[in-house]
Design a protein around this motif. Sequence first.
Motif, mmCIF file in Angstrom:
data_model
loop_
_atom_site.group_PDB
_atom_site.id
_atom_site.type_symbol
_atom_site.label_atom_id
_atom_site.label_comp_id
_atom_site.label_asym_id
_atom_site.label_seq_id
_atom_site.Cartn_x
_atom_site.Cartn_y
_atom_site.Cartn_z
ATOM 1 N N THR A 272 34.055 42.698 42.270
ATOM 2 C CA THR A 272 35.379 42.055 42.326
ATOM 3 C C THR A 272 35.866 41.587 40.959
ATOM 4 O O THR A 272 36.916 40.946 40.863
ATOM 5 N N ARG A 273 35.109 41.849 39.903
ATOM 6 C CA ARG A 273 35.509 41.478 38.547
ATOM 7 C C ARG A 273 35.295 42.663 37.613
ATOM 8 O O ARG A 273 34.394 43.481 37.822
ATOM 9 N N GLU A 274 36.084 42.698 36.542
ATOM 10 C CA GLU A 274 35.920 43.756 35.547
ATOM 11 C C GLU A 274 34.781 43.419 34.592
ATOM 12 O O GLU A 274 34.708 42.314 34.062
ATOM 13 N N HIS A 275 33.903 44.407 34.379
ATOM 14 C CA HIS A 275 32.796 44.274 33.439
ATOM 15 C C HIS A 275 32.930 45.346 32.366
ATOM 16 O O HIS A 275 33.115 46.522 32.679
ATOM 17 N N SER B 231 41.054 44.918 35.872
ATOM 18 C CA SER B 231 42.167 43.975 35.748
ATOM 19 C C SER B 231 43.501 44.703 35.868
ATOM 20 O O SER B 231 43.740 45.698 35.193
ATOM 21 N N SER C 259 38.196 45.026 45.335
ATOM 22 C CA SER C 259 36.918 45.372 44.727
ATOM 23 C C SER C 259 36.898 46.853 44.368
ATOM 24 O O SER C 259 37.756 47.630 44.811
ATOM 25 N N GLU D 136 32.098 39.968 31.124
ATOM 26 C CA GLU D 136 32.774 39.914 32.425
ATOM 27 C C GLU D 136 34.070 39.129 32.292
ATOM 28 O O GLU D 136 34.069 37.978 31.861
ATOM 29 N N PRO E 17 37.250 36.977 33.563
ATOM 30 C CA PRO E 17 37.419 36.002 34.648
ATOM 31 C C PRO E 17 38.426 36.485 35.679
ATOM 32 O O PRO E 17 39.308 37.303 35.381
ATOM 33 N N ARG E 18 38.298 35.968 36.894
ATOM 34 C CA ARG E 18 39.259 36.268 37.960
ATOM 35 C C ARG E 18 39.302 35.088 38.909
ATOM 36 O O ARG E 18 38.258 34.698 39.474
ATOM 37 N N TYR F 210 37.214 34.002 42.648
ATOM 38 C CA TYR F 210 35.949 34.712 42.817
ATOM 39 C C TYR F 210 34.877 33.984 42.011
ATOM 40 O O TYR F 210 34.847 34.064 40.781
ATOM 41 N N ASP G 264 31.366 32.581 40.229
ATOM 42 C CA ASP G 264 30.288 33.225 39.480
ATOM 43 C C ASP G 264 29.083 33.479 40.380
ATOM 44 O O ASP G 264 28.720 32.633 41.214
#
Length: 355
Positions: free
Chosen positions: A130-133, A151, A157, A229, A231-232, A235, A237
Motif C-alpha cells: 500500500t506504499r511506494e518503495h 504514488s 495496493s 518508503e 509516506p501515505r 496506512y 508503519d
Amino acid sequence: MQFSVLAGLLAQALSVSAGTILWDGRFNDLTSSTDLNKWSWGNQVGPYQYYIHGSSEVTAYVNLSPSYKNPADSGSNQGAKITLDNTAYWNGQNMRRTELIPQTTAAINKGKVFYHFSLMRKDTNAPATTREHQIAFFESHFTELKSGWQSGAPGISDPLLRWCIGGQTKWSVNWDAGVWHNVAYEIDFNANTVGFWHSTGGDPLQQVIAPQSASTSSNGADWHVGVLELPRDGYPDTTEDYYWSGVYIESGSITTSVSGPGSSSPNPGTPSSSSSSVAPIKSSTSTSSTTTLVTSTTTRAAVTTTSAAPAVITTASSCTAAQWAQCGGNNFSGCKTCASPYKCNFVNDWYSQCY
C-alpha cells in the motif's frame, strides 16, 4: 572421454574471462553489521557508507547471515537483511529509509558497467503493498526498482515488483514471497542508456530489456543499496524486511552466473579480475515468461497504470531534480535546482534534498 575433459577445460577457461569487479559489496569483508559503524565521513573505510538510517542501533536496520543470501550465490559468504521499522526515519524526514552507499573511488559511474544484486522478500515482515518503495536507486532516480502502490496511481495496493527508467515502468512481475530476483542494471554512462538483466533462483541472468535512453547521472557515491518508503496517510508503519545477496559492480562483459565472480577484491575500490561459472554472453532480447514488458505508461496484464513523473528532467539549458532527489552536498555534481514547488533543503554538509 578425452574430448569431454578438454571441452570442460575450455569452458572453464572461457568462464574466467567475464567482467572485472570495480566494487565488491557482497558483505564478505564484514564480520557482522556492526562493522558498518566503523565508517564515518572522517574515516571512510569498508565497502559501504552507512549514514542513511534511523536512530536505533545498526542491528535494528541491517543484519548479516549466510541464511540471508541466495543459496545459488556461492560467491557470497552471507547476505543482508535490511529492515524498516517504526524508528527508521533519517534526519527528521517523513520517509522511512535504510540504505547503504558504495564506499569506493573506482570508476563505477564511467563507461559501461553492470550493477548486480539479488533481492528477495518473505511473508514474514513483508513489504507493504500500500506504499511506494524505491529500491536499489540512484539519487537522480534514472533507474531503480519499485514495489507497492505507486504514488498518484489509482487503487489501494499493488503487488508488483517493477523496474523503472525515470519513474516509468519498463518491466514488472508479481513479487512473490521466497523468490530470489537476480538483477543487473546495464548502464552506459557515455551513451546515456540503461538495460535490464534478470533471472530468478539460480538461473543465469538474461537481458530482458535492451538498453534504452536514460539520464544516467551519478557522482559515483549515490547508488542506494536499500529501500526508501514514501509516506501515505491512513496506512500505519509495519516492520518490513528486504533480503540482499550478490551485490557488486563490474565492467567489461557481464557475469551471468548467479554464483557470481569467484574472487573478490580485498580492498574495495581496487579492481580485480572476476570469474564466473558460465562464459559471458552477448546481449539478447529474450524475455522471461513470468514477466510483463511495458511499452507505455499503460501496462499489460496485472500491471497498474502509473503516472509518476520522471525523477530528473534534463534539457540543453536546465537540469531539475524531482521530489526526494539529492540537490546538493560536498562533491555533488548532479541537478541542484528542484522541480516546482519543491525546495532544496540542507540536511548535512554532504547531502541536501528536494521536498
